[in-house]
Design an enzyme around this catalytic site. Sequence first.
Site, PDB file in Angstrom:
ATOM      1  N   HIS A   1      -1.244  -5.986   1.672  1.00  0.00           N
ATOM      2  CA  HIS A   1      -2.290  -6.880   1.639  1.00  0.00           C
ATOM      3  C   HIS A   1      -2.175  -7.624   0.720  1.00  0.00           C
ATOM      4  O   HIS A   1      -1.067  -7.735   0.415  1.00  0.00           O
ATOM      5  CB  HIS A   1      -3.565  -6.075   1.337  1.00  0.00           C
TER       6      HIS A   1
ATOM      7  N   CYS B   1      -7.966  -2.374   8.066  1.00  0.00           N
ATOM      8  CA  CYS B   1      -6.223  -2.160   7.809  1.00  0.00           C
ATOM      9  C   CYS B   1      -6.261  -0.745   7.310  1.00  0.00           C
ATOM     10  O   CYS B   1      -4.825  -0.251   7.252  1.00  0.00           O
ATOM     11  CB  CYS B   1      -6.764  -3.423   6.248  1.00  0.00           C
TER      12      CYS B   1
ATOM     13  N   GLU C   1       0.744  -1.428  -0.248  1.00  0.00           N
ATOM     14  CA  GLU C   1       0.090   0.091   0.273  1.00  0.00           C
ATOM     15  C   GLU C   1       0.848   1.059   0.125  1.00  0.00           C
ATOM     16  O   GLU C   1       1.094   1.599   0.875  1.00  0.00           O
ATOM     17  CB  GLU C   1      -0.848  -0.381   1.001  1.00  0.00           C
TER      18      GLU C   1
END
Lengths: 217, 217, 217, 217
Positions: free
Chosen positions: D168, D144, D81
């Site tokens: 992820h 998350c 991310e």
Amino acid sequence: MSRNVLISGYEVFGNNTMNPSLELIHCLDGEVIDGRRICTVEVPVNRHTCFETMEKAIKAYQPELIICTGLADGRTGISIERTAVNVADFPVPDNAGYLALNETLEEGGPAAYFATIPIRNIMTAIREEGIPAYISNTAGTYCCNLLMYRTLHYISKNNLGIPAGMIHLPFLPQMAADMNMVPASMDLTHMVDAIKTAVHTALADPLDRAVICGACQ
Amino acid sequence: MSRNVLISGYEVFGNNTMNPSLELIHCLDGEVIDGRRICTVEVPVNRHTCFETMEKAIKAYQPELIICTGLADGRTGISIERTAVNVADFPVPDNAGYLALNETLEEGGPAAYFATIPIRNIMTAIREEGIPAYISNTAGTYCCNLLMYRTLHYISKNNLGIPAGMIHLPFLPQMAADMNMVPASMDLTHMVDAIKTAVHTALADPLDRAVICGACQ
Amino acid sequence: MSRNVLISGYEVFGNNTMNPSLELIHCLDGEVIDGRRICTVEVPVNRHTCFETMEKAIKAYQPELIICTGLADGRTGISIERTAVNVADFPVPDNAGYLALNETLEEGGPAAYFATIPIRNIMTAIREEGIPAYISNTAGTYCCNLLMYRTLHYISKNNLGIPAGMIHLPFLPQMAADMNMVPASMDLTHMVDAIKTAVHTALADPLDRAVICGACQ
Amino acid sequence: MSRNVLISGYEVFGNNTMNPSLELIHCLDGEVIDGRRICTVEVPVNRHTCFETMEKAIKAYQPELIICTGLADGRTGISIERTAVNVADFPVPDNAGYLALNETLEEGGPAAYFATIPIRNIMTAIREEGIPAYISNTAGTYCCNLLMYRTLHYISKNNLGIPAGMIHLPFLPQMAADMNMVPASMDLTHMVDAIKTAVHTALADPLDRAVICGACQ
């Protein structure tokens, strides 16, 4: 009876640097499953010669079961093909540069053959191992469909009675890792386990049990 | 000859509140294309009665062309079906609550029929109008496939010689607007124009020209 | 106060032959919505000049609302962007051939800005019209994100207090009809209606009502 | 300095029976990479307590690097991310039944934080191992993203200077095997190898080299 099982894989084609079905047959060749020897054949991605290679292998090994395997771009699991159709309509040229457009595979042949392996039981058995699998309603119109159709036609025409089918494989992780779009992939170990399970299931349980198939695509 | 064209659409089914094929036949009914009158029939989403409804319509209208239409979840364009297979394997129950599992549609019937409309020319003509279209290699194993298979089988068995096929439609925008996942959709006007083009093409140009089909899915 | 609303669209880029956002501003220019005049600006797909074009338009029109629009490949509905980030990381070169790699847009600027238009109300209002829409959590890292970020930064730095945001559009049907993969598309009429609704909603209802958003992607 | 690396995983949530991030931390706990000990923490899928659990772990382990991990439905590879945003907008309730709607995570906090681990180098290193990976431009707006945002905010507010980010994970194969739609999946061994590589890369090579990133999604 021969006590042989024949599994075919394809050579590398198109922009790919590997073919999971080729890696697969290298892993499976010579294995013994339920007392049968796994024989394998590497088939060219070629409109005009791929079935000839298969036919020689059938004659050489006299198998009691045939499973063709191949790569299908973007599949998310082991996909067991239901049907092969009497047409070649290539999205890209084969490895000889030949682009088949709406060609009939066998003049006078039926429009389609259904796989004669227990596709539903195979799907269920692979899933019970924790490996993603589903029944696919189209093997496309490229070489994989061609090989499945002509193999089933050959078996039918010659009354050989050999159960046969086609199982499509996703990309290998190392193939997906080289692609910007990052398609779905599956580890080779899982592919090998899935095909072993397919062989075992087809030998042990040739008739499909009636179970709900929510997983057809 | 009748100078009729028969177009079928389906009633609403499952969780849907509309069916684009039903809206479509309401728009097309009574239209005249190339001197032919468009007749339409609403078919139930029912394993046991859907073809009976079609059969009555065929007898009533004596059409020179039949195009079945239906909804296919998630399609991104007009999809012209190549093949119907001799199986019913429902992912969800029909509107009568019946869930067909791996059933044969016609005992002794061929594994499949190919559409007898010029699928490639139809795709090309629709695309030339600026409407997304492609050839689909599977009509699934639900009622749309059933209707296509049994219609082609009926025509074949009775030597009627009527060209027939199935065209799947995406969701309508107002259907997609109610869904959290926001699937692809298409405006009804484009669907109506596409089916008119399909009728015109099938009447005018029954033999497929050989063109590259990169758009098969 | 100016009574102007500014809507930007982008020129054609990459392999595309059209840009829906350019068609859109041609349709909207000069329209009047809730007493405001729609002013439009065509922005170049260029790392170094796209915001300069926007800045000139802001100075010229003194708008009370700004909505940037652009094409996002493969989107299935109108997508209202939540966030713009302080980075340019281009998947392909811009129209001047420049490929930005992990560049900061504004040294010392915040990592991101949130859209200051009521994204949730806009989504709901567009859906209520029967047009597919959702909130998008990423505007990417190409020119659209750049334009949204620098526009919001300019408004913030100069205390202009103008509500602003970015709305991404799917392909037009005629673009999808030329592509083999047949991506999702949307009719221009629906895009125009959706943006009019967005303008009306942003003018009438600047605070987002609390509703469940199952439609964020 | 502690010579600890902290890796978080999430408990099972929603309809899932497993969570790959939980399996992952069970595999990694106590491992030693480049002289650092891997410490792990299982975080609840809970709007109000997930960061508190992380905060305790940070205080206990005084790590020199933090990598949060979690499941993201349908991802086809390891996704690193880029950004966490200051919003909670849940698509489904958390494990306590709480549905956050457009809530600000930290009043007065910045709109977003960028990951402070070398996301591009990590992506490249994982791909060089043959494991599919890409940079993701949105961590969503569920737990998350919350954990990533609040962890980066805590580090920033307290001037801890600890590099931190979120990675992820796709579904595990055994999860996908139980789902009718058969989403993409990845073997746990590849996930473990990828996270080890991420740790090694973040420790060895904190500054991103400028390489073309065609693989951002």
